[in-house]
Write a protein that holds these residues in place. Structure first.
Motif, PDB file in Angstrom:
ATOM      1  N   ARG A   2     -26.659  39.520   8.169  1.00  0.00           N
ATOM      2  CA  ARG A   2     -28.041  39.048   8.061  1.00  0.00           C
ATOM      3  C   ARG A   2     -28.621  38.971   9.460  1.00  0.00           C
ATOM      4  N   LEU A   4     -32.118  38.293  11.841  1.00  0.00           N
ATOM      5  CA  LEU A   4     -33.500  37.890  12.087  1.00  0.00           C
ATOM      6  C   LEU A   4     -33.961  38.693  13.293  1.00  0.00           C
ATOM      7  N   ALA A   7     -31.726  38.146  16.409  1.00  0.00           N
ATOM      8  CA  ALA A   7     -30.529  37.320  16.238  1.00  0.00           C
ATOM      9  C   ALA A   7     -29.818  37.641  14.932  1.00  0.00           C
ATOM     10  N   ILE A   9     -27.591  35.993  11.980  1.00  0.00           N
ATOM     11  CA  ILE A   9     -27.363  34.644  11.468  1.00  0.00           C
ATOM     12  C   ILE A   9     -26.155  34.555  10.536  1.00  0.00           C
ATOM     13  N   GLY A  10     -25.593  35.658  10.146  1.00  0.00           N
ATOM     14  CA  GLY A  10     -24.408  35.596   9.295  1.00  0.00           C
ATOM     15  C   GLY A  10     -24.074  36.924   8.653  1.00  0.00           C
ATOM     16  N   VAL A  42     -20.601  36.089  14.955  1.00  0.00           N
ATOM     17  CA  VAL A  42     -22.047  35.905  15.059  1.00  0.00           C
ATOM     18  C   VAL A  42     -22.409  35.456  16.468  1.00  0.00           C
ATOM     19  N   ASN A  46     -24.628  37.764  19.059  1.00  0.00           N
ATOM     20  CA  ASN A  46     -25.883  37.245  19.618  1.00  0.00           C
ATOM     21  C   ASN A  46     -25.832  37.194  21.139  1.00  0.00           C
TER      22      ASN A  46
END
Length: 54
Positions: A2, A4, A7, A9-10, A42, A46
């Motif tokens: 996932r 964004l 970033a 997020i999972g 993660v 990031n």
């Protein structure tokens, strides 16, 4: 995974569990080990994305 804007997020846990099942990893082991592995991955992804942005 996932994502964004800018970033991660999972992970898609359904896909991760399906991959484990296909590899013959017991579901209980996947449920035990995936969350801490996901957290580290993660964070590292990031960090790498932030470093590449400069």
């Amino acid at each position: 995974m996932r994502i964004l804007p800018g970033a991660v997020i999972g992970w898609d846990m359904g896909a991760a569990l399906a991959l484990g099942r296909a590899l013959g990893v017991p579901p209980l082991a996947m449920a035990e080990f995936l969350p801490p592995i996901e957290a580290v991955m993660v964070r590292k992804i990031n960090e790498q994305m932030a470093a590449e942005r400069g």
